[in-house]
Design an enzyme around this catalytic site. Structure first.
Site, mmCIF file in Angstrom:
data_model
loop_
_atom_site.group_PDB
_atom_site.id
_atom_site.type_symbol
_atom_site.label_atom_id
_atom_site.label_comp_id
_atom_site.label_asym_id
_atom_site.label_seq_id
_atom_site.Cartn_x
_atom_site.Cartn_y
_atom_site.Cartn_z
ATOM 1 N N SER A 28 2.913 -11.960 8.044
ATOM 2 C CA SER A 28 1.924 -10.693 7.376
ATOM 3 C C SER A 28 0.269 -10.490 7.909
ATOM 4 C CB SER A 28 0.994 -11.161 6.084
ATOM 5 O OG SER A 28 0.862 -10.003 5.415
ATOM 6 N N GLU A 48 8.896 -3.964 2.109
ATOM 7 C CA GLU A 48 8.248 -3.850 1.793
ATOM 8 C C GLU A 48 6.839 -4.053 1.021
ATOM 9 O OE1 GLU A 48 6.953 -6.358 4.547
ATOM 10 O OE2 GLU A 48 7.726 -6.318 6.362
ATOM 11 N N HIS A 59 8.510 -7.307 0.785
ATOM 12 C CA HIS A 59 7.408 -8.246 1.895
ATOM 13 C C HIS A 59 7.173 -9.918 1.270
ATOM 14 C CE1 HIS A 59 3.738 -8.801 4.571
ATOM 15 N NE2 HIS A 59 2.862 -9.392 3.503
#
Length: 432
Positions: free
Chosen positions: A187, A303, A375
């Site tokens: 990330s 995600e 995610h």
């Protein structure tokens, strides 16, 4: 010193760490110091470093105030502005120079810490025979905005560079190979890795890069958003308390909403401020350095499902049992805007400019879970531990198969630069 501790003579000083099963942990080692809104200064050598306890996290809100799901990224860690620390985890019986993976945590540049339990590298280190160095750096207003002045930009990035210098000076004493350093992040940590590639003063500090779920579609924000944020940040008074800093950070974030989707990672790197090139020159800079770095890029199939869990409007579209075409269309579209298109452009430029690399997709299991292939869904596979048992990201029994496979891919790349070329059914697709 007792049987549960050990001392490692290193250029930084004698480091007292702890023996934890198959690994040795040296935690909370100071790599630099920094005054508020100032550049970091590398820490000089000292006689003895007590590295038996984790280091503090940068000041932050422990749980997203907008989330209806509790996801505390730092657990029981303390917080402090004096947070420029790193931790080294190495195999207990290391005898030869081992490859080194430097972990840069994510959290939208506002949350997280290198020593957070969700990033425990014990299994990765013991299985893959590598050394993991976990970094903590300044976040939010403290790390990426200050009072909105150019010299207050990119302080967190400069922290990371200081930590990488520490690795070059000291990692051989821990059994690591300073010529075999991989930087890896997820990330915002992946976004940091991308920008370390083109930052000044990073030449020779690393040779391989792993970027997991890099939100490159948000990188650098927008000029209007940056202007609005700086205007609010300029009102932070001298001597503000940490509580006042975090309150000001909330106001800055509200001002950032003018940036639309970019407000999702409004704190972050600023192009054209040291040590980064201008936005106009960034693509050319990545092309120039491409031959120097092997790159492994990964993303998850859904995600944005992670963030959809935080947004009440998305809950109204989905009851977490039945698939909603409307919700899935939103997830796919925003995933593409934030994670897919910009990452593919990055990868294509890297390969066309002479760099080696691979791009992987962590696929949906198809089990109907709301957070399937979301995610951060790769984190329990890379850093398994009991902290994930009650998490909404828990993979359950699937992790027993998928986890070792993903850790093996990371371990082989860190060790030799080997790039995966064969898909793993139910876990990974190879993307062109």
């Amino acid at each position: 010193m007792d049987d549960s501790t050990t001392e490692i003579p290193a250029p930084c000083g004698r480091v007292r760490g702890i023996i934890d099963g198959a690994v040795i942990r040296a935690r909370g080692i100071r790599y630099a110091r920094a005054e508020r809104f100032a550049h970091p200064v590398d820490e000089p050598p000292v006689d003895l470093i007590d590295a038996t306890r984790p280091g503090p996290a940068s000041p932050q809100h422990r749980v997203d105030p907008n989330a209806d799901i509790s996801f505390d990224q730092i657990g029981g860690l303390t917080t402090s502005e004096d947070c420029l620390r790193l931790s080294v985890t190495m195999p207990r019986d290391a005898e030869t120079p081992l490859p080194v993976l430097v972990w840069i945590h994510g959290g939208a540049y506002v949350t997280g810490a290198g020593d957070a339990e969700i990033y425990d590298p014990h299994t990765l280190v013991s299985e893959q025979r590598i050394i993991v160095v976990s970094l903590t750096y300044r976040l939010g207003v403290l790390g990426y905005l200050g009072r909105g002045r150019p010299e207050h930009s990119n302080l967190g990035l400069l922290d990371q560079i200081s930590a990488l210098r520490w690795v070059q000076r000291n990692i051989a004493a821990f059994g690591g190979d300073p010529n075999a350093v991989t930087i890896a992040g997820q990330s915002a940590g992946a976004d940091a890795c991308a920008h370390l590639m083109i930052a000044e003063a990073t030449d020779g500090l690393f040779s391989r890069v792993i970027m997991a779920s890099a939100p490159l579609g948000l990188s650098g924000g927008t000029d209007s958003m940056n202007w609005a944020m700086a205007k609010v940040a300029a009102r932070i008074p001298d001597g503000a308390t940490i509580s006042e800093i975090l309150a000001a950070q909330d106001e800055v974030h509200k001002a950032a909403l003018v940036g639309g989707l970019h407000a999702g990672m409004c704190f972050g790197v600023h192009y054209g401020a040291y040590p980064l090139p201008s936005r106009a020159d960034a693509a050319a800079a990545w092309a120039r350095v491409a031959p120097k770095y092997d790159v492994l890029m990964t993303r998850t199939e859904r995600e944005i499902a992670f963030f959809a869990g935080f947004v009440p409007a998305f809950h109204r579209l989905h009851d977490r049992r039945l698939t909603s075409p409307m919700l899935e269309s939103l997830i796919s579209g925003i995933t593409s805007a934030v994670y897919t298109r910009a990452a593919k452009a990055f990868y294509d430029r890297h390969r066309m400019s002479g760099g080696q690399g691979a791009r992987l997709l962590i696929v949906s299991r198809g089990d109907g879970s709301f957070f399937d292939a979301a995610h951060s869904g790769d984190l329990p596979l890379l850093f398994p531990g009991p902290v994930w048992d009650q998490s909404f990201l828990d993979y359950g029994s699937t992790a027993e198969v998928a986890g070792p496979e993903l850790r093996r891919i990371w371990g082989r790349f860190t060790t030799s630069g080997a790039l995966p070329r064969v898909r793993i059914p139910g876990l990974i697709d190879i993307l062109g």
